[in-house]
Motif scaffolding. Sequence first.
Motif, PDB file in Angstrom:
ATOM      1  N   GLN A 178      31.110  49.741  45.897  1.00  0.00           N
ATOM      2  CA  GLN A 178      30.108  49.610  47.063  1.00  0.00           C
ATOM      3  C   GLN A 178      30.985  49.263  48.354  1.00  0.00           C
ATOM      4  O   GLN A 178      31.905  48.691  48.319  1.00  0.00           O
ATOM      5  CB  GLN A 178      29.015  48.201  46.877  1.00  0.00           C
ATOM      6  CG  GLN A 178      27.880  48.227  45.833  1.00  0.00           C
ATOM      7  CD  GLN A 178      27.137  47.233  45.917  1.00  0.00           C
ATOM      8  OE1 GLN A 178      27.352  46.169  46.693  1.00  0.00           O
ATOM      9  NE2 GLN A 178      26.306  47.200  44.975  1.00  0.00           N
ATOM     10  N   GLY A 179      30.611  49.800  49.449  1.00  0.00           N
ATOM     11  CA  GLY A 179      31.136  49.384  50.723  1.00  0.00           C
ATOM     12  C   GLY A 179      31.989  50.610  51.007  1.00  0.00           C
ATOM     13  O   GLY A 179      33.086  51.124  50.343  1.00  0.00           O
ATOM     14  N   CYS A 180      31.922  51.049  52.531  1.00  0.00           N
ATOM     15  CA  CYS A 180      32.909  52.043  53.286  1.00  0.00           C
ATOM     16  C   CYS A 180      32.975  51.498  54.686  1.00  0.00           C
ATOM     17  O   CYS A 180      31.712  51.144  55.306  1.00  0.00           O
ATOM     18  CB  CYS A 180      32.468  53.403  53.074  1.00  0.00           C
ATOM     19  SG  CYS A 180      33.618  54.373  53.766  1.00  0.00           S
ATOM     20  N   PRO A 181      33.924  51.398  55.389  1.00  0.00           N
ATOM     21  CA  PRO A 181      34.194  51.009  56.840  1.00  0.00           C
ATOM     22  C   PRO A 181      33.582  52.086  57.615  1.00  0.00           C
ATOM     23  O   PRO A 181      33.248  51.773  58.910  1.00  0.00           O
ATOM     24  CB  PRO A 181      35.533  50.695  56.794  1.00  0.00           C
ATOM     25  CG  PRO A 181      36.258  51.331  55.705  1.00  0.00           C
ATOM     26  CD  PRO A 181      35.325  51.562  54.864  1.00  0.00           C
ATOM     27  N   TRP A 182      33.555  53.308  57.143  1.00  0.00           N
ATOM     28  CA  TRP A 182      33.339  54.498  58.160  1.00  0.00           C
ATOM     29  C   TRP A 182      31.828  54.939  57.761  1.00  0.00           C
ATOM     30  O   TRP A 182      31.168  54.686  56.941  1.00  0.00           O
ATOM     31  CB  TRP A 182      34.231  55.600  57.770  1.00  0.00           C
ATOM     32  CG  TRP A 182      35.631  55.332  58.255  1.00  0.00           C
ATOM     33  CD1 TRP A 182      36.009  54.443  58.853  1.00  0.00           C
ATOM     34  CD2 TRP A 182      36.894  56.095  57.612  1.00  0.00           C
ATOM     35  NE1 TRP A 182      37.379  54.275  58.877  1.00  0.00           N
ATOM     36  CE2 TRP A 182      38.056  55.130  58.052  1.00  0.00           C
ATOM     37  CE3 TRP A 182      36.857  56.851  56.733  1.00  0.00           C
ATOM     38  CZ2 TRP A 182      39.208  55.557  57.948  1.00  0.00           C
ATOM     39  CZ3 TRP A 182      38.246  57.482  56.457  1.00  0.00           C
ATOM     40  CH2 TRP A 182      39.343  56.703  57.129  1.00  0.00           C
ATOM     41  N   ARG A 183      31.513  55.921  58.592  1.00  0.00           N
ATOM     42  CA  ARG A 183      29.929  56.299  58.757  1.00  0.00           C
ATOM     43  C   ARG A 183      29.943  57.877  58.819  1.00  0.00           C
ATOM     44  O   ARG A 183      29.176  58.211  59.839  1.00  0.00           O
ATOM     45  CB  ARG A 183      29.109  55.489  59.716  1.00  0.00           C
ATOM     46  CG  ARG A 183      29.001  54.007  59.474  1.00  0.00           C
ATOM     47  CD  ARG A 183      28.135  54.004  58.152  1.00  0.00           C
ATOM     48  NE  ARG A 183      27.910  52.487  57.610  1.00  0.00           N
ATOM     49  CZ  ARG A 183      28.687  51.836  57.245  1.00  0.00           C
ATOM     50  NH1 ARG A 183      29.714  52.160  56.786  1.00  0.00           N
ATOM     51  NH2 ARG A 183      28.466  50.396  56.842  1.00  0.00           N
ATOM     52  N   CYS A 184      30.678  58.350  57.979  1.00  0.00           N
ATOM     53  CA  CYS A 184      30.481  60.090  58.128  1.00  0.00           C
ATOM     54  C   CYS A 184      29.269  60.704  57.952  1.00  0.00           C
ATOM     55  O   CYS A 184      28.611  60.072  57.002  1.00  0.00           O
ATOM     56  CB  CYS A 184      31.675  60.745  57.204  1.00  0.00           C
ATOM     57  SG  CYS A 184      33.444  59.714  57.218  1.00  0.00           S
ATOM     58  N   GLY A 185      28.876  61.350  59.010  1.00  0.00           N
ATOM     59  CA  GLY A 185      27.493  62.018  59.094  1.00  0.00           C
ATOM     60  C   GLY A 185      27.357  62.670  57.820  1.00  0.00           C
ATOM     61  O   GLY A 185      26.000  62.698  57.063  1.00  0.00           O
ATOM     62  N   TYR A 186      28.140  63.350  57.246  1.00  0.00           N
ATOM     63  CA  TYR A 186      28.038  64.233  56.022  1.00  0.00           C
ATOM     64  C   TYR A 186      28.117  63.530  54.567  1.00  0.00           C
ATOM     65  O   TYR A 186      28.153  64.035  53.546  1.00  0.00           O
ATOM     66  CB  TYR A 186      28.615  65.572  55.931  1.00  0.00           C
ATOM     67  CG  TYR A 186      30.262  65.220  56.129  1.00  0.00           C
ATOM     68  CD1 TYR A 186      30.694  64.868  55.252  1.00  0.00           C
ATOM     69  CD2 TYR A 186      30.903  65.757  57.052  1.00  0.00           C
ATOM     70  CE1 TYR A 186      32.199  64.661  55.456  1.00  0.00           C
ATOM     71  CE2 TYR A 186      32.231  65.546  57.456  1.00  0.00           C
ATOM     72  CZ  TYR A 186      32.969  64.987  56.422  1.00  0.00           C
ATOM     73  OH  TYR A 186      34.346  64.578  56.485  1.00  0.00           O
ATOM     74  N   CYS A 187      28.339  61.946  54.625  1.00  0.00           N
ATOM     75  CA  CYS A 187      28.620  61.279  53.384  1.00  0.00           C
ATOM     76  C   CYS A 187      27.741  61.865  52.494  1.00  0.00           C
ATOM     77  O   CYS A 187      26.173  61.776  52.484  1.00  0.00           O
ATOM     78  CB  CYS A 187      28.531  60.154  53.856  1.00  0.00           C
ATOM     79  SG  CYS A 187      28.810  58.830  52.265  1.00  0.00           S
ATOM     80  N   GLY A 220      33.769  55.987  45.383  1.00  0.00           N
ATOM     81  CA  GLY A 220      32.823  54.981  46.366  1.00  0.00           C
ATOM     82  C   GLY A 220      31.939  55.779  47.101  1.00  0.00           C
ATOM     83  O   GLY A 220      31.382  56.888  46.647  1.00  0.00           O
ATOM     84  N   GLY A 221      31.349  55.160  48.105  1.00  0.00           N
ATOM     85  CA  GLY A 221      32.030  53.970  48.835  1.00  0.00           C
ATOM     86  C   GLY A 221      33.455  54.331  48.991  1.00  0.00           C
ATOM     87  O   GLY A 221      34.145  55.445  49.032  1.00  0.00           O
ATOM     88  N   GLU A 222      34.042  53.470  49.421  1.00  0.00           N
ATOM     89  CA  GLU A 222      35.693  53.457  49.480  1.00  0.00           C
ATOM     90  C   GLU A 222      36.102  52.323  48.501  1.00  0.00           C
ATOM     91  O   GLU A 222      36.103  51.147  48.796  1.00  0.00           O
ATOM     92  CB  GLU A 222      36.040  53.124  50.898  1.00  0.00           C
ATOM     93  CG  GLU A 222      37.562  52.963  51.041  1.00  0.00           C
ATOM     94  CD  GLU A 222      38.364  54.012  50.480  1.00  0.00           C
ATOM     95  OE1 GLU A 222      39.256  53.661  49.470  1.00  0.00           O
ATOM     96  OE2 GLU A 222      38.128  55.155  50.613  1.00  0.00           O
ATOM     97  N   PRO A 223      36.712  52.786  47.486  1.00  0.00           N
ATOM     98  CA  PRO A 223      37.027  51.816  46.264  1.00  0.00           C
ATOM     99  C   PRO A 223      38.287  50.584  46.784  1.00  0.00           C
ATOM    100  O   PRO A 223      38.303  49.740  46.400  1.00  0.00           O
ATOM    101  CB  PRO A 223      37.576  52.396  44.971  1.00  0.00           C
ATOM    102  CG  PRO A 223      37.948  53.799  45.728  1.00  0.00           C
ATOM    103  CD  PRO A 223      36.775  53.910  46.873  1.00  0.00           C
ATOM    104  N   THR A 224      39.212  51.117  47.882  1.00  0.00           N
ATOM    105  CA  THR A 224      40.152  50.085  48.197  1.00  0.00           C
ATOM    106  C   THR A 224      39.752  49.040  49.266  1.00  0.00           C
ATOM    107  O   THR A 224      40.484  48.086  49.497  1.00  0.00           O
ATOM    108  CB  THR A 224      41.406  51.162  48.979  1.00  0.00           C
ATOM    109  OG1 THR A 224      40.807  51.570  50.242  1.00  0.00           O
ATOM    110  CG2 THR A 224      41.895  52.091  47.985  1.00  0.00           C
ATOM    111  N   LEU A 225      38.450  49.129  49.726  1.00  0.00           N
ATOM    112  CA  LEU A 225      37.709  48.213  50.497  1.00  0.00           C
ATOM    113  C   LEU A 225      37.612  46.686  49.490  1.00  0.00           C
ATOM    114  O   LEU A 225      37.731  45.954  50.182  1.00  0.00           O
ATOM    115  CB  LEU A 225      36.470  48.604  51.020  1.00  0.00           C
ATOM    116  CG  LEU A 225      35.542  47.532  51.542  1.00  0.00           C
ATOM    117  CD1 LEU A 225      36.187  47.247  53.214  1.00  0.00           C
ATOM    118  CD2 LEU A 225      34.411  48.180  51.929  1.00  0.00           C
ATOM    119  N   ASP A 226      37.515  46.945  48.125  1.00  0.00           N
ATOM    120  CA  ASP A 226      37.477  46.012  47.300  1.00  0.00           C
ATOM    121  C   ASP A 226      38.516  45.111  46.806  1.00  0.00           C
ATOM    122  O   ASP A 226      39.155  45.761  46.307  1.00  0.00           O
ATOM    123  CB  ASP A 226      36.235  46.361  46.122  1.00  0.00           C
ATOM    124  CG  ASP A 226      35.789  45.263  45.193  1.00  0.00           C
ATOM    125  OD1 ASP A 226      36.299  44.181  45.127  1.00  0.00           O
ATOM    126  OD2 ASP A 226      34.624  45.629  44.981  1.00  0.00           O
TER     127      ASP A 226
END
Length: 249
Positions: free
Chosen positions: A43-52, A89-95
């Motif tokens: 869970q979790g990502c600092p970005w908001r890429c529109g095509y995620c 993820g998400g972004e795993p390195t956030l955790d």
Amino acid sequence: MIYATRHLYPAKPARKEALKVGGCTPFSATDYPGQLAAVIFVQGCPWRCGYCHNPHLQDRRPNSAIDWNALLDFLNRRVGLLDAVVFSGGEPTLDPALGSAIRAVRRLGFKIGLHTAGTHPARLLEVLPWVDWIGLDIKAEFQHYDAITQRSNSAAAPLRSLQLLLNEDVLFECRSTIHPQLHSPVSVLALGQHLHDLGVQRYAVQIFRKQGCNDDFLNETGQASQAYPGTEVLQNLQKLFPHFEVRRS
């Protein structure tokens, strides 16, 4: 005396947080090259890429959708049936719990794969000793990163992460998801040239597809044509990298 109770009843150490898991794919033949793998989505990502393709995993929620210990039990039952486990993820390195989670899975005997956009280079460096393969998501030419991530000054971290991987003995590929409204054929080729100049050996271009994606702010069809980004662009990219792949689905 009141202060003596500190010695009689010492404070318990803070409980170590478990990995926040938003989902799991129990079997995949495409997320780790040449290996059968389970995929853990953090869970979790600092970005908001529109095509995620996983917008439901962008928010860092208080509770984990899947209990980490239950997931470890599941993986233990898959020993001998799977080759690897991929953290995505998400972004795993956030955790903050990523390192302990990777080590726990590795103790079961699995190879470890990691999908990351390089948002947290310090944590990436921390987990490298236990990771066998990395897919590093490069969004665009670094001067154009903010237009993709919708966050300011977002290019520095992935550039640092790429430099770390180039200097470490770890197998990795760079991959870029390209969208016809965000990546012109000229910019796709320029990105490939830049990665080549930095020393990247393995590169994959992933053509955007709408399925499972929150793409409301882009075009009505939300789908790249079969011709995009053009035969000439792909042929030129092929010449730049010893290992090059185009993924359309």
